[in-house]
Write an enzyme that holds these catalytic residues in place. Sequence first.
Site: not given
Ligand code: GAR
Length: 208
Positions: A108, A110
Amino acid sequence: MKNIIVLVSGGGTNLQALIDAEKSGIIRDGRITCVISSNPSAYALERAANNGIKTRVLPRKEYSDSVSYSHAVLDALNEEKADLIVLAGFMTILDECVTKAYPYRIINVHPALIPSFCGEGFYGLKVHEAALTYGVKYSGATVHFVNEKADAGAIILQKPVEVKRSDTPEVLQKRIMEQAEWKILPEAVSLFCQDRIEIIDGKAFIKE
Ligand code: GAR
């Protein structure tokens, strides 16, 4: 060659970083064979289709609880013969039926330096709002293995990013994506596919 299955829920910029890294040869010994979305209207699905990658949609809303949803995800992962599962902006916590079936094979990304601003309820912009409220001078991104506890699995890679006084959650999110997430996620995937991550006493280390 390892089968990489990417789980998404939204815009998919991290998926795009993985697609670009595969094309440019940064990801060695692995290829993205399927993208699974919990959200039927996720733009990430278009990114996959534009690059000829198979997509599957498992709408979270069609399942009454996390356990029944996780069983559907597990069936799909088994059908796709997953070697590595990447949660790239996947906004659903998976039940242990998935994490136990794929120990040290789910990673994952984060958007903070774990153990800060992580765990249940910390996702997307909420993470950056919390970092700004606290007043940290550095935040960043973490790539880690997924286990039964939210954001608590072995850390593979981390990268710090400076927080600026004028930052809004949106501005900080973008800087962390550009300077950290889009770099360390493909790097960790490549290391995994080359069998260069070893686990000792529950911690992850990179083999030279
Ligand atoms: C990213 O910043 C990722 O790290 C976060 O959501 C965003 C998704 O962006 N994930 C979390 O917060 C999970 N806990 P993306 O769809 O453009 O990759």
